[in-house]
Design a protein around this motif. Structure first.
Motif, mmCIF file in Angstrom:
data_model
loop_
_atom_site.group_PDB
_atom_site.id
_atom_site.type_symbol
_atom_site.label_atom_id
_atom_site.label_comp_id
_atom_site.label_asym_id
_atom_site.label_seq_id
_atom_site.Cartn_x
_atom_site.Cartn_y
_atom_site.Cartn_z
ATOM 1 N N GLY A 1 2.692 6.598 -0.971
ATOM 2 C CA GLY A 1 3.110 6.288 0.741
ATOM 3 C C GLY A 1 3.847 4.972 0.405
ATOM 4 N N LYS A 2 4.668 5.075 1.818
ATOM 5 C CA LYS A 2 5.347 3.769 2.165
ATOM 6 C C LYS A 2 4.769 3.059 3.482
ATOM 7 C CE LYS A 2 9.710 5.496 -0.103
ATOM 8 N NZ LYS A 2 11.017 5.584 -0.011
ATOM 9 N N PHE A 3 4.206 2.188 3.244
ATOM 10 C CA PHE A 3 3.740 1.365 4.411
ATOM 11 C C PHE A 3 4.372 -0.043 4.779
ATOM 12 C CE2 PHE A 3 0.546 4.159 2.514
ATOM 13 C CZ PHE A 3 -0.196 4.394 3.675
ATOM 14 N N ASP B 1 0.948 2.505 -3.629
ATOM 15 C CA ASP B 1 1.716 2.911 -2.488
ATOM 16 C C ASP B 1 2.820 1.830 -2.531
ATOM 17 O OD1 ASP B 1 0.540 5.096 -1.162
ATOM 18 O OD2 ASP B 1 -1.295 3.521 -0.762
ATOM 19 N N ASN C 1 12.394 3.536 7.063
ATOM 20 C CA ASN C 1 12.057 4.134 6.106
ATOM 21 C C ASN C 1 10.662 3.977 5.338
ATOM 22 O OD1 ASN C 1 14.888 4.580 5.009
ATOM 23 N ND2 ASN C 1 14.966 2.417 4.675
ATOM 24 N N CYS C 2 9.639 3.798 6.314
ATOM 25 C CA CYS C 2 8.358 3.805 5.961
ATOM 26 C C CYS C 2 7.608 5.247 6.494
ATOM 27 C CB CYS C 2 7.544 2.401 6.272
ATOM 28 S SG CYS C 2 7.069 2.674 8.118
ATOM 29 N N ASP C 3 6.346 5.305 6.052
ATOM 30 C CA ASP C 3 5.561 6.342 6.265
ATOM 31 C C ASP C 3 4.510 6.098 7.522
ATOM 32 O OD1 ASP C 3 6.676 8.366 4.558
ATOM 33 O OD2 ASP C 3 5.355 7.455 3.173
ATOM 34 N N MET C 4 4.325 4.878 7.645
ATOM 35 C CA MET C 4 3.065 4.316 8.571
ATOM 36 C C MET C 4 3.553 2.879 8.697
ATOM 37 S SD MET C 4 -0.825 4.652 8.644
ATOM 38 C CE MET C 4 -1.069 6.215 9.459
ATOM 39 N N LYS D 1 7.188 6.376 13.989
ATOM 40 C CA LYS D 1 6.396 6.248 12.943
ATOM 41 C C LYS D 1 5.054 6.071 13.366
ATOM 42 C CE LYS D 1 9.565 6.296 10.048
ATOM 43 N NZ LYS D 1 9.941 7.302 9.010
ATOM 44 N N HIS E 1 -4.465 5.272 2.732
ATOM 45 C CA HIS E 1 -3.548 5.666 1.524
ATOM 46 C C HIS E 1 -4.025 7.357 1.290
ATOM 47 C CE1 HIS E 1 -2.347 6.380 -2.633
ATOM 48 N NE2 HIS E 1 -3.574 6.961 -2.845
ATOM 49 N N MET F 1 -2.670 9.612 4.701
ATOM 50 C CA MET F 1 -1.406 10.024 4.620
ATOM 51 C C MET F 1 -0.972 10.637 3.391
ATOM 52 S SD MET F 1 -0.050 8.466 7.397
ATOM 53 C CE MET F 1 1.658 8.654 7.032
ATOM 54 N N GLU F 2 -1.847 10.702 2.595
ATOM 55 C CA GLU F 2 -1.362 11.487 1.276
ATOM 56 C C GLU F 2 -1.974 13.098 1.435
ATOM 57 O OE1 GLU F 2 -3.762 11.664 -2.940
ATOM 58 O OE2 GLU F 2 -1.950 10.323 -3.108
#
Length: 304
Positions: free
Chosen positions: A2-4, A55, A131-134, A155, A255, A258-259
């Protein structure tokens, strides 16, 4: 992976082991390996845990103007956090001293310095948020503008409220209104935990609520699954120090949530992650690997 984007407080923490709380007066107390000082803070610890789990983490924080940023990444640690977005602009770095005893009681002394008078340079945040997921936030004042940026870029937001105070709930309204995931500790909770979760969920429409209950475990609320359930703690390690366990649990949950999108799977992994963490001194030490998590999860709850 993930991208946080994680934004929150970085502080210098001193952890002191004492015989019991409250502490009895003594002119001098000498005990080997009873005092530990390192960098800490909720968001700092969460960033480390997320990075440890594989992540991609951008950590944004503010510290004192004379703060040695090399303390962020001590040489004996296997992972590092980028200090590119840690801005040294405060008069001094916030500081916290924590006393703890064998009964898992804690007494915390906090000095946030001039944190409330500082703001973060938001000009560099939007492209990173895109560009992040959360977006993972502490409820510090300088984190409030991150809520708007997250909403503008569609987001999801996760917020660690840390210590809940009903009298101060209105000051956290922007965080509570925007969060998809909320984490609370029951340390200062004065109402029934089930009533508290129901009230939070009804008032703010939150999708996921985690209420940490220390040695009693935690409660998980998942709106989409119509779930409100208590989980007991699990044991993977002998207890050394419980400080930072909530940060580890919250990060591990995010983690896996979100996955997989599965809150139950995520909270079980998070319980394991936190239970291992409390076997180590220091808020940013003692993280399980993903392989260890899988092994312990299969052992305790069976192969899914």
């Amino acid at each position: 992976m993930g991208k946080f984007l994680v934004a929150g407080v970085t502080q210098i923490e001193t952890i002191v082991r004492v015989d019991k709380i409250p502490v009895s007066f003594a002119p001098m107390t000498s005990a080997i390996d009873s005092i530990y000082t390192a960098m800490g803070g909720d968001a700092y610890n969460e960033s480390l845990a997320l990075k440890w789990l594989g992540d991609d983490v951008v950590f944004m924080s503010i510290v004192g103007r004379n703060q040695d940023l090399e303390m962020i990444n001590p040489p004996d640690r296997k992972i590092t956090l980028s200090t590119e977005y840690i801005i040294p602009q405060m008069n001094d770095t916030p500081t916290e001293v924590v006393l703890y005893d064998k009964e898992r009681r804690q007494q915390i002394f906090e000095d946030i310095k001039d944190l409330r008078d500082n703001s973060y340079d938001m000009s560099m945040v939007p492209p990173i948020a895109e560009n992040c997921d959360m977006v993972v936030l502490a409820n510090a004042n300088f984190c409030r503008p991150f809520v708007k940026v997250a909403q503008e870029h569609d987001k999801p937001v996760a917020v660690n409220i840390r210590y809940y105070d009903k009298e101060k709930e209105k000051y956290n309204a922007d965080f509570l209104d925007s969060a998809k995931v909320l984490y609370f500790s029951d340390d200062t909770l004065t109402e029934d935990p089930y009533d508290f979760i129901d009230r939070m969920a009804t008032t703010y429409g939150t999708e996921i609520i985690i209420l940490g209950q220390g040695s009693e475990g935690l409660m998980l609320y998942d709106k989409s699954q119509n779930l409100r359930i208590h989980y007991n703690t699990v044991k993977t390690n002998e207890v050394v120090n419980t400080i930072g366990a909530g940060n580890a649990l919250f990060a591990c949950f995010l983690h896996y949530y979100m996955e997989t999108g599965d809150s139950v799977n995520a909270i079980k992994n998070a319980l394991l992650f936190a239970s291992y963490k409390i076997g180590y001194m220091g808020t940013s030490n003692g993280f399980m690997t993903t392989d260890q998590l899988e092994q312990w999860r299969n052992l305790i709850w069976g192969i899914k």
